[in-house]
Design an enzyme around this catalytic site. Structure first.
Site, PDB file in Angstrom:
ATOM      1  N   HIS A  77      33.832  41.785  41.259  1.00  0.00           N
ATOM      2  CA  HIS A  77      33.009  41.090  42.262  1.00  0.00           C
ATOM      3  C   HIS A  77      32.920  41.913  43.547  1.00  0.00           C
ATOM      4  CE1 HIS A  77      34.793  37.484  40.033  1.00  0.00           C
ATOM      5  NE2 HIS A  77      33.496  37.360  39.821  1.00  0.00           N
ATOM      6  N   ARG A  82      38.574  35.595  33.707  1.00  0.00           N
ATOM      7  CA  ARG A  82      39.267  35.024  32.544  1.00  0.00           C
ATOM      8  C   ARG A  82      40.497  35.827  32.148  1.00  0.00           C
ATOM      9  NH1 ARG A  82      33.769  33.384  30.962  1.00  0.00           N
ATOM     10  NH2 ARG A  82      33.750  31.105  30.913  1.00  0.00           N
TER      11      ARG A  82
HETATM   12  P1  AMP Z   1      31.380  35.709  37.386  1.00  0.00           P
HETATM   13  O1  AMP Z   1      32.104  35.228  38.595  1.00  0.00           O
HETATM   14  O2  AMP Z   1      32.263  36.072  36.242  1.00  0.00           O
HETATM   15  O3  AMP Z   1      30.229  34.808  37.017  1.00  0.00           O
HETATM   16  O4  AMP Z   1      30.716  37.091  37.804  1.00  0.00           O
HETATM   17  C1  AMP Z   1      29.893  37.193  38.937  1.00  0.00           C
HETATM   18  C2  AMP Z   1      29.211  38.537  38.923  1.00  0.00           C
HETATM   19  O5  AMP Z   1      30.188  39.572  38.926  1.00  0.00           O
HETATM   20  C3  AMP Z   1      28.339  38.761  37.677  1.00  0.00           C
HETATM   21  O6  AMP Z   1      27.144  39.420  38.054  1.00  0.00           O
HETATM   22  C4  AMP Z   1      29.213  39.622  36.819  1.00  0.00           C
HETATM   23  O7  AMP Z   1      28.482  40.447  35.933  1.00  0.00           O
HETATM   24  C5  AMP Z   1      29.920  40.461  37.861  1.00  0.00           C
HETATM   25  N1  AMP Z   1      31.156  40.991  37.309  1.00  0.00           N
HETATM   26  C6  AMP Z   1      32.155  40.292  36.690  1.00  0.00           C
HETATM   27  N2  AMP Z   1      33.120  41.128  36.253  1.00  0.00           N
HETATM   28  C7  AMP Z   1      32.720  42.381  36.595  1.00  0.00           C
HETATM   29  C8  AMP Z   1      33.283  43.688  36.407  1.00  0.00           C
HETATM   30  N3  AMP Z   1      34.441  43.878  35.781  1.00  0.00           N
HETATM   31  N4  AMP Z   1      32.584  44.750  36.873  1.00  0.00           N
HETATM   32  C9  AMP Z   1      31.394  44.571  37.509  1.00  0.00           C
HETATM   33  N5  AMP Z   1      30.822  43.374  37.719  1.00  0.00           N
HETATM   34  C10 AMP Z   1      31.466  42.298  37.267  1.00  0.00           C
END
Ligand code: AMP
Length: 295
Positions: free
Chosen positions: A38, A188
């Site tokens: 993030h 997760r």
């Molecule tokens: P989430 O909170 O999991 O819904 O993720 C929010 C945003 O962060 C989404 O656009 C994800 O693709 C991005 N994201 C999550 N994990 C990663 C990571 N390891 N590397 C880059 N972006 C990420």
């Protein structure tokens, strides 16, 4: 930094920033439990935009009935402290009722792309994602919205939605941030114990091996998929959901890869009860191009 809970407040503020003050707004949508993945998006938003808005919202409509909506990690206090450190201007953290008030009945479906891969394993998932992102884009009116390649299919779907529905926002996709072991960062991962975390490293190892095979000339999709499966199956505590190779733009399944068309090698697997996803893009590398050009 201001934390905003109300959609109306977010909308009137965004209008003021965009129209009256002519500021460039960047939005980073998240579900919180922030990690370096993030933060890489936030860093880029900070570099590109005058005003950075991070939304923190665990979106119920993108979870299936048997999935982890109730147990998904939530810690707005810790997230807000991190976001303040990163010079974020606004945190938009609405309640479910605020995002989906009584009588809510409009959903966005991106046809065609939403039913494969993640969509096949998680029916309705992308309808929830597209709907919540549409609401966020309307509430925040960002010039730029930042997403991670970690969720490769989501990125493709959201780009399509923004094009089709004429949102005045540029979608920016940023690379996957990984732990030292190669494991893709994910909220997760907090569900994993030490042994599971170590076992989960096999996912990236498998993808990296396939990429080497591709670089060495293996362009048969079935053989590359088999290579990934064999490596993952060597780790008994990891159970594959799918491994797939698709066109990286259209998500059409591919039998053969070629040098002109980037291909998305993506997978989902369970480590215990935790479902993880990861991917690599297979394309002719710039290194090879440069070597070719040099003779
Ligand atoms: P989430 O909170 O999991 O819904 O993720 C929010 C945003 O962060 C989404 O656009 C994800 O693709 C991005 N994201 C999550 N994990 C990663 C990571 N390891 N590397 C880059 N972006 C990420």
């Amino acid at each position: 930094m201001e934390i905003i809970n109300r959609r109306k407040r977010m909308m009137s503020l965004a209008r003021k920033l965009r129209r009256e003050e002519n500021r460039t707004i960047g939005l980073v949508p998240t579900m919180g439990a922030l990690h370096e993945g993030h933060l890489s998006l936030i860093h880029e938003a900070r570099a590109l935009c005058d005003i950075v808005v991070v939304s923190v919202f665990v979106n119920p409509t993108q979870f299936g009935p048997q999935e982890d909506f109730a147990s998904y990690p939530r810690d707005l206090t810790a997230d807000a402290a991190t976001l303040a450190e990163y010079n974020v201007d606004y945190v938009f953290a609405p309640t479910v009722e605020e995002m989906y008030p009584g009588g809510f009945s409009t959903y966005v479906t991106v046809e065609g792309l939403s039913h494969e891969l993640e969509g096949a394993s998680r029916p309705g998932h992308f309808r929830g994602v597209a709907t919540v992102v549409a609401i966020l884009l309307n509430a925040v009116r960002p010039h730029f919205a930042f997403f991670g390649q970690k969720d490769a299919q989501q990125s493709i779907i959201l780009k399509q939605m923004v094009r089709d529905l004429a949102f005045d926002t540029e979608v920016v996709i940023l690379p996957i941030v990984r732990e030292e072991s190669g494991l893709a960062m994910s909220s997760r991962n907090a569900y994993l114990d030490d042994r599971q975390r170590k076992a989960a490293g096999v996912l990236h190892r498998a993808l990296t091996q396939a990429r080497s095979a591709y670089d060495d000339g293996e362009h048969n999709a079935a053989r590359l998929i088999e290579l990934v499966r064999e490596t993952i199956e060597s780790e008994p505590s990891v159970r594959i959901d799918y491994v797939s190779i698709n066109d990286a733009v259209s998500l059409e399944p591919l039998d053969r890869l070629d040098d002109e068309q980037p291909a998305l090698l993506s997978l989902a697997a369970f480590v215990g009860k935790t479902r993880l996803i990861d991917n690599v893009v297979l394309e002719k590398s710039r290194k090879q191009d440069a070597a070719g050009a040099g003779g």
